[in-house]
Design an enzyme around this catalytic site. Structure first.
Site, short mmCIF file in Angstrom:
data_model
loop_
_atom_site.label_atom_id
_atom_site.label_comp_id
_atom_site.label_asym_id
_atom_site.label_seq_id
_atom_site.Cartn_x
_atom_site.Cartn_y
_atom_site.Cartn_z
N THR A 1 0.82 -1.22 0.00
CA THR A 1 0.00 0.00 0.00
C THR A 1 0.85 1.27 0.00
O THR A 1 2.00 1.26 0.49
CB THR A 1 -0.89 0.00 1.26
OG1 THR A 1 -1.53 1.25 1.40
CG2 THR A 1 -0.09 -0.26 2.54
N ASP A 2 0.27 2.36 -0.48
CA ASP A 2 0.97 3.65 -0.39
C ASP A 2 1.04 4.16 1.05
O ASP A 2 1.79 5.09 1.34
CB ASP A 2 0.30 4.69 -1.30
CG ASP A 2 -1.16 4.98 -0.96
OD1 ASP A 2 -1.72 4.35 -0.05
OD2 ASP A 2 -1.74 5.87 -1.62
N GLU A 3 0.23 3.55 1.95
CA GLU A 3 0.21 4.04 3.34
C GLU A 3 1.54 3.82 4.06
O GLU A 3 1.79 4.42 5.10
CB GLU A 3 -0.93 3.39 4.12
CG GLU A 3 -2.28 3.71 3.53
CD GLU A 3 -3.44 3.58 4.49
OE1 GLU A 3 -3.22 3.41 5.69
OE2 GLU A 3 -4.59 3.68 4.01
N TYR B 1 -1.98 -0.64 10.95
CA TYR B 1 -2.10 -1.30 9.64
C TYR B 1 -0.89 -0.99 8.75
O TYR B 1 -0.23 -1.90 8.23
CB TYR B 1 -3.40 -0.86 8.94
CG TYR B 1 -3.39 -1.15 7.45
CD1 TYR B 1 -3.44 -2.45 6.96
CD2 TYR B 1 -3.29 -0.11 6.51
CE1 TYR B 1 -3.41 -2.72 5.59
CE2 TYR B 1 -3.27 -0.36 5.15
CZ TYR B 1 -3.33 -1.66 4.69
OH TYR B 1 -3.29 -1.93 3.34
N LYS C 1 2.13 -3.38 7.25
CA LYS C 1 2.42 -3.55 5.81
C LYS C 1 3.86 -3.14 5.51
O LYS C 1 4.55 -3.78 4.71
CB LYS C 1 1.44 -2.73 4.96
CG LYS C 1 0.01 -3.22 4.97
CD LYS C 1 -0.19 -4.61 4.38
CE LYS C 1 0.04 -4.69 2.90
NZ LYS C 1 -0.33 -6.03 2.36
P1 NAD Z 1 -9.62 -7.33 1.93
O1 NAD Z 1 -9.65 -7.04 3.40
O2 NAD Z 1 -10.83 -7.03 1.12
O3 NAD Z 1 -9.29 -8.87 1.69
C1 NAD Z 1 -8.30 -9.56 2.39
C2 NAD Z 1 -8.45 -11.05 2.10
O4 NAD Z 1 -7.40 -11.73 2.81
C3 NAD Z 1 -9.78 -11.64 2.58
O5 NAD Z 1 -10.32 -12.49 1.60
C4 NAD Z 1 -9.38 -12.43 3.84
O6 NAD Z 1 -10.23 -13.55 4.08
C5 NAD Z 1 -7.96 -12.85 3.49
N1 NAD Z 1 -7.15 -13.12 4.69
C6 NAD Z 1 -7.01 -12.32 5.78
N2 NAD Z 1 -6.20 -12.92 6.68
C7 NAD Z 1 -5.80 -14.09 6.13
C8 NAD Z 1 -4.93 -15.13 6.55
N3 NAD Z 1 -4.34 -15.08 7.75
N4 NAD Z 1 -4.72 -16.18 5.73
C9 NAD Z 1 -5.33 -16.24 4.52
N5 NAD Z 1 -6.18 -15.29 4.07
C10 NAD Z 1 -6.40 -14.22 4.86
O7 NAD Z 1 -8.35 -6.56 1.39
P2 NAD Z 1 -8.15 -5.81 -0.02
O8 NAD Z 1 -8.69 -4.45 0.10
O9 NAD Z 1 -8.60 -6.70 -1.10
O10 NAD Z 1 -6.56 -5.70 -0.04
C11 NAD Z 1 -5.76 -6.75 -0.56
C12 NAD Z 1 -4.30 -6.37 -0.39
O11 NAD Z 1 -4.01 -5.18 -1.08
C13 NAD Z 1 -3.87 -6.15 1.05
O12 NAD Z 1 -2.59 -6.70 1.21
C14 NAD Z 1 -3.85 -4.64 1.19
O13 NAD Z 1 -2.89 -4.26 2.15
C15 NAD Z 1 -3.45 -4.22 -0.20
N6 NAD Z 1 -3.93 -2.90 -0.64
C16 NAD Z 1 -5.25 -2.56 -0.53
C17 NAD Z 1 -5.68 -1.33 -1.02
C18 NAD Z 1 -7.15 -0.93 -0.96
O14 NAD Z 1 -7.47 0.21 -1.28
N7 NAD Z 1 -8.07 -1.79 -0.58
C19 NAD Z 1 -4.77 -0.46 -1.61
C20 NAD Z 1 -3.43 -0.84 -1.69
C21 NAD Z 1 -3.03 -2.08 -1.22
O1 DAU Z 2 -4.18 3.96 0.50
C1 DAU Z 2 -4.41 2.59 0.38
C2 DAU Z 2 -5.25 2.10 1.53
O2 DAU Z 2 -6.59 2.55 1.30
C3 DAU Z 2 -5.22 0.59 1.70
O3 DAU Z 2 -3.91 0.18 2.00
C4 DAU Z 2 -6.20 0.14 2.81
O4 DAU Z 2 -6.22 -1.27 2.87
C5 DAU Z 2 -7.57 0.66 2.47
O5 DAU Z 2 -8.47 0.33 3.51
C6 DAU Z 2 -7.55 2.17 2.25
O6 DAU Z 2 -7.27 2.84 3.52
P1 DAU Z 2 -8.04 4.17 3.94
O7 DAU Z 2 -7.96 4.32 5.41
O8 DAU Z 2 -7.59 5.33 3.11
O9 DAU Z 2 -9.53 3.76 3.47
P2 DAU Z 2 -10.97 4.01 4.14
O10 DAU Z 2 -11.98 3.64 3.10
O11 DAU Z 2 -11.09 3.40 5.48
O12 DAU Z 2 -11.00 5.59 4.32
C7 DAU Z 2 -10.81 6.47 3.23
C8 DAU Z 2 -10.82 7.88 3.80
O13 DAU Z 2 -12.14 8.20 4.23
C9 DAU Z 2 -9.94 8.07 5.00
O14 DAU Z 2 -9.35 9.37 4.97
C10 DAU Z 2 -10.88 7.94 6.20
C11 DAU Z 2 -12.20 8.49 5.63
N1 DAU Z 2 -13.44 7.90 6.14
C12 DAU Z 2 -13.57 6.55 6.12
C13 DAU Z 2 -14.73 5.94 6.57
C14 DAU Z 2 -14.87 4.44 6.56
C15 DAU Z 2 -14.49 8.72 6.57
O15 DAU Z 2 -14.37 9.95 6.57
N2 DAU Z 2 -15.63 8.11 7.00
C16 DAU Z 2 -15.80 6.77 7.02
O16 DAU Z 2 -16.88 6.27 7.44
#
Ligand code: NAD
Ligand code: DAU
Length: 362
Positions: free
Chosen positions: A130-132, A156, A160
């Site tokens: 992630t970019d985080e 989190y 990562k």
């Molecule tokens: P998600 O939470 O939707 O899915 C995670 C999946 O991993 C689920 O299917 C869960 O059952 C599985 N999982 C969790 N713990 C496990 C374990 N111990 N063993 C096997 N499986 C397990 O997550 P996502 O949003 O699809 O993100 C996927 C990946 O991409 C993550 O590594 C996250 O850090 C990264 N990422 C997410 C975002 C985003 O915006 N969602 C952005 C950048 C990177």
């Molecule tokens: O940047 C990549 C990341 O983006 C991933 O690595 C994470 O897995 C993914 O969950 C996401 O993280 P964020 O914290 O940015 O996503 P979230 O959807 O939780 O929140 C997006 C923004 O919105 C953040 O600034 C918090 C805000 N927010 C979120 C929720 C759920 C609100 O203001 N209200 C809300 O109810």
């Protein structure tokens, strides 16, 4: 090729699997523990394909991982399994360290042992991050590059960041062929409704408050999930070993702007679904207490992946968000089963056949 995808029942992992089965000749082994975030119903369109296999397993379980590598002999690992929600990491960090750090260690060791014992040629381990990990940006114009120093803010992002360091170390010390990607915020179909965009859409449709944290001026750089899936496949198959690629959509938006745009789209596409007593979706916007340690701004410089691998996102934020809202309007069955908890029954497809009998592996 055979690609082992971890976390394939999650939001991005399921998009990756749908992409691989739909756009390539490769086969997939989906290794997923099915936590609350895992939903096999997101894979209904590929579940019956002979190139798709599901293994329910925890990446922290070393014997299970060793067995899965031995049995399936993958050419590539795409490692997405993780605890992914920042708010949950603040409430309970331990699971994040366990899965994201220890789980990645277990997977790296299983991969290393598998390559050593099998003599597998051209194996690749792709770690999805992630970019985080870079923390937040102070100014309005600077961007995260692959050289930006790590400065994670939340449990989190710290977990990562740790996993990224492990992957890099396994590449350097043991010669495990690794690539890493760091991506910005994804959005699109099958997004679990705890995350900003689906949370706002579904709350609006049921007339609940739209909770905006703090002043709502935090900036995220949004990428449509199917564009991310395509980028990930490119990096997994063509990325240079030892390199990192940043992935982003060039869509920097303040949270409050995103919520306003969602309300406008709902006015246009779902005026007839407005709950009783709600005269405008925007009236539901409510400012609430900020997230502790809330990062202010993320923005990605994606020029490396664009120049080296020829990837650019297909969707603009406007087209992607419209598609996303329409998808939630058209797929109430998917999200109502998530909201009710019925998706945890782990049943899928026509006739509701039990996957435990049908497809669960070892
Ligand atoms: P998600 O939470 O939707 O899915 C995670 C999946 O991993 C689920 O299917 C869960 O059952 C599985 N999982 C969790 N713990 C496990 C374990 N111990 N063993 C096997 N499986 C397990 O997550 P996502 O949003 O699809 O993100 C996927 C990946 O991409 C993550 O590594 C996250 O850090 C990264 N990422 C997410 C975002 C985003 O915006 N969602 C952005 C950048 C990177
Ligand atoms: O940047 C990549 C990341 O983006 C991933 O690595 C994470 O897995 C993914 O969950 C996401 O993280 P964020 O914290 O940015 O996503 P979230 O959807 O939780 O929140 C997006 C923004 O919105 C953040 O600034 C918090 C805000 N927010 C979120 C929720 C759920 C609100 O203001 N209200 C809300 O109810």
């Amino acid at each position: 090729m055979k690609i082992l995808v971890t976390g394939g029942a999650g939001f991005i992992g399921s998009a990756v699997i749908r992409y691989i089965i739909g756009h390539t000749q490769d086969s997939v082994v989906n290794v997923d523990k099915l936590t609350y975030a895992g939903n096999l119903e997101s894979l209904a369109s590929v579940a019956a394909d002979p190139r798709y296999v599901f293994e329910r397993a925890d990446i922290c379980d070393a014997p299970a991982m060793a067995q899965i590598f031995k049995q399936h002999q993958p050419d590539i690992v795409m490692h997405l399994a993780a605890e992914s929600h920042v708010d949950r990491s603040i409430d309970g960090p331990a699971d994040f360290i366990e899965t994201n750090v220890v789980g990645t260690l277990v997977l790296l060791e299983a991969a290393r042992q598998y390559v050593e014992e099998s003599g597998k040629k051209n194996f690749r381990f792709h770690h999805i991050s992630t970019d985080e990990v870079y923390g937040d940006l102070e100014g309005d114009t600077d961007l995260f590059t692959e050289e930006t120093s790590y400065a994670p803010s939340s449990p989190y992002s710290a977990s990562k960041a740790s996993s990224d360091h492990l992957v890099r170390a396994w590449g350097r010390t043991y010669g495990l062929p690794c690539v890493i990607t760091n991506c910005s915020n994804n959005y699109g179909p099958y997004h679990f409704p705890e995350k900003l965009i689906p949370h706002m859409i579904l709350n609006a449709l049921s007339g609940k408050a739209l909770p905006v944290y703090g002043d709502g001026k935090q900036i995220r750089d949004w990428l449509y999930v199917e564009d991310h899936a395509e980028a990930l496949y490119k990096v997994a198959t063509k990325g240079k070993i030892g390199e990192t690629y940043n992935i982003g959509g060039h869509n920097e938006k303040q949270n409050i702007e995103v919520v306003h745009t969602l309300c406008d789209l709902l006015e246009e596409l779902a005026a007839d679904k407005k709950p009783e007593g709600v005269s405008a979706y925007k009236d539901l916007i409510t400012f609430v207490k900020d997230r502790p340690g809330h990062d202010r701004r993320y923005a990605i410089d994606a020029s490396k992946i664009e120049n080296k691998l020829g990837w650019t996102p297909k969707e603009t934020f406007e087209t992607g968000l419209r598609k996303t809202v329409q998808w939630y309007l058209d797929n109430e069955k998917w999200w109502s089963r998530v909201l009710s908890g019925d998706y945890k029954l782990e049943r899928i497809g026509e006739g509701q056949k039990d996957l435990k009998e049908q497809k669960y592996g070892s």
